[in-house]
Design an enzyme around this catalytic site. Structure first.
Site, mmCIF file in Angstrom:
data_model
loop_
_atom_site.group_PDB
_atom_site.id
_atom_site.type_symbol
_atom_site.label_atom_id
_atom_site.label_comp_id
_atom_site.label_asym_id
_atom_site.label_seq_id
_atom_site.Cartn_x
_atom_site.Cartn_y
_atom_site.Cartn_z
ATOM 1 N N SER A 44 45.973 45.841 37.382
ATOM 2 C CA SER A 44 44.936 46.373 38.276
ATOM 3 C C SER A 44 45.069 47.856 38.614
ATOM 4 C CB SER A 44 44.893 45.563 39.575
ATOM 5 O OG SER A 44 44.291 44.320 39.347
ATOM 6 N N LYS A 98 42.113 50.069 37.986
ATOM 7 C CA LYS A 98 41.005 50.300 38.920
ATOM 8 C C LYS A 98 40.967 51.722 39.471
ATOM 9 C CE LYS A 98 40.524 45.452 40.263
ATOM 10 N NZ LYS A 98 41.661 44.637 39.873
ATOM 11 N N SER A 147 41.778 44.717 45.587
ATOM 12 C CA SER A 147 41.875 44.690 44.124
ATOM 13 C C SER A 147 40.865 43.718 43.533
ATOM 14 C CB SER A 147 43.298 44.316 43.673
ATOM 15 O OG SER A 147 43.507 44.682 42.331
#
Length: 428
Positions: A68, A71, A123
């Site tokens: 993640s 991102k 997230s």
């Protein structure tokens, strides 16, 4: 005289007093650890965000799946292409995606700002897809934008396959590349503000009247024992195949450092990040070596003598105890060109120890090649205008003065005619 055997209590007291006295007379210099702390991740980098100077690294160019932390790129492209108050209507493709999410529903209307909050705090994979489709038109088009941006930033060990970081064996980045993405993202104040938000709530919608509560998963932002007061952004990442990753930015006394930790098997990244940040702040300083507009040297060669000035502020990252002055090396100038004040002339490289920085240099005076055929008077006039404070144009001023004079003359003529008429009437 004190007899030690008979007065054993005085011996340790005397030793303690002597030690204190010696510390007072010969004070010791407080030093910081010169060796960086070890970190659990397989790819690690600590760098200065202003200069790009690498302060510590290990396998920094080895690519791994980043989970993640992907991102951060998704947020960067969103900030580059959207207004934060834009409304995003949630597409069906974003609903129910696997992994972490806030359970957005089809046709919910949520602002870009709130989707970014969910992206960075929770997230949320579903919000990543919603933003990707909103920005790129489709998830595939957005992924192309991600890879184009990676190339624009000069990243050589990065390839994106999705906007959220769910595992894909072709989806990879290195600690160095991830740090560069964060370095770009923290240039946006809103990114820093969102990243350091402890908690928030996406307002209720028709589909979800109670809204979506959000909590920041970055423990360096939270108020517990891992809180780090200099933190300004950070993003965690984890999947079973990708293992743990973390990228963060911290700022202290005007110096911004970035830590990236990729492929950490034991999830030690919060502790490692703090130790790396402290190592960087304790041992290095950000120093301005030249200011924009400052004359830093004079180019001397074959009858040429031209002052050279720095185009921009120039910084270097140096050891805390460094007092060395930069050694400047200049590239040659084109001796067949004409230069006036402020023209870009050449480049230079400043070096202190192993640290180097490139500098763009401008002309601090005019220069005419011996063979140049040019109206020197015109160039001298242009040079003078460039160096001086801009003035109002001459012609409008002159025209204004002439108009005022004409008005005064016309007014005076009218007054004289009136007096003349009165006089004629009187004599009649």
């Amino acid at each position: 005289m004190i007899k030690w055997k008979q007065n054993t209590i005085f011996k340790p007291v005397a030793c303690f007093l002597i030690l204190c006295l010696s510390l007072f007379i010969f004070p010791t210099k407080i030093t910081y650890a010169e060796n960086p702390p070890s970190a659990a991740a397989d790819s690690v980098v600590l760098l200065d965000a202003t200069t790009g100077e690498i302060l510590y690294s290990r396998n920094m160019n080895t690519a791994y799946p980043p989970a993640s932390t992907t991102k951060v790129m998704t947020a960067l492209l969103t900030l580059e292409n959207c207004d934060l108050d834009e409304i995003v209507t949630i597409p069906e493709k974003a609903v129910g995606i696997e992994g972490s999410k806030i359970w957005i529903l089809k046709d919910e209307d949520i602002t870009v700002r709130n989707l970014l909050l969910a992206l960075m705090l929770e997230s949320a994979n579903d919000c990543a897809v919603a933003l990707a489709i909103h920005v790129g038109g489709s998830e595939e088009a957005f992924v192309k934008m991600m890879n184009d941006k990676a190339k624009e930033l000069g990243l050589k060990n990065t390839n994106f396959e999705n906007p959220h970081g769910l595992y894909n064996n072709k989806h990879k980045t290195s600690a160095y590349d991830l740090a560069q993405i964060m370095r770009e993202a923290v240039k946006y104040p809103e990114f820093v503000k969102i990243s350091t938000t402890v908690s928030a709530k996406v307002p209720g919608t028709t589909q979800v009247p109670k809204g979506h509560p959000l909590w920041n998963k970055n423990k360096l932002v939270q108020g517990g024992n891992l809180h780090y007061k200099y933190i300004e952004s950070g993003k965690t990442g984890y999947t079973t195949q990708s293992q743990h990753s973390y990228v963060a930015s911290a700022q202290k006394d005007g110096q911004r450092l970035i830590v990236a930790l990729v492929h950490d098997e034991i999830k030690n990244y919060f502790y490692d990040a703090i130790e790396l940040f402290n190592y960087g702040f304790d041992n290095y300083k950000l120093e301005k070596i030249y200011s924009a507009g400052e004359t830093i040297t004079t180019y001397e060669d074959e009858g040429i003598s031209m002052p050279l000035i720095a185009k921009d502020d120039v910084y270097m990252t140096l050891k805390k105890d460094s007092s060395a002055k930069p050694e400047l090396t200049l590239a040659d100038i084109d001796k067949n060109s004409v230069y006036i004040y402020g023209d870009e002339v050449t480049t230079g490289t400043a070096k202190i120890g192993k640290s180097t920085v490139d500098i763009t240099l401008l002309a601090g005076d005019e220069y005419f090649p011996p063979t140049a055929k040019i109206n020197k008077t015109y160039v001298e006039k242009t040079t003078a205008e460039t160096q001086s404070t801009p003035q109002y144009p001459v012609y409008p001023f002159v025209i204004t003065v002439l108009i005022i004079i004409m008005l005064i003359v016309i007014t005076r003529i009218i007054q004289i005619k009136k007096k003349s008429r009165k006089k004629n009437i009187f004599w009649d």
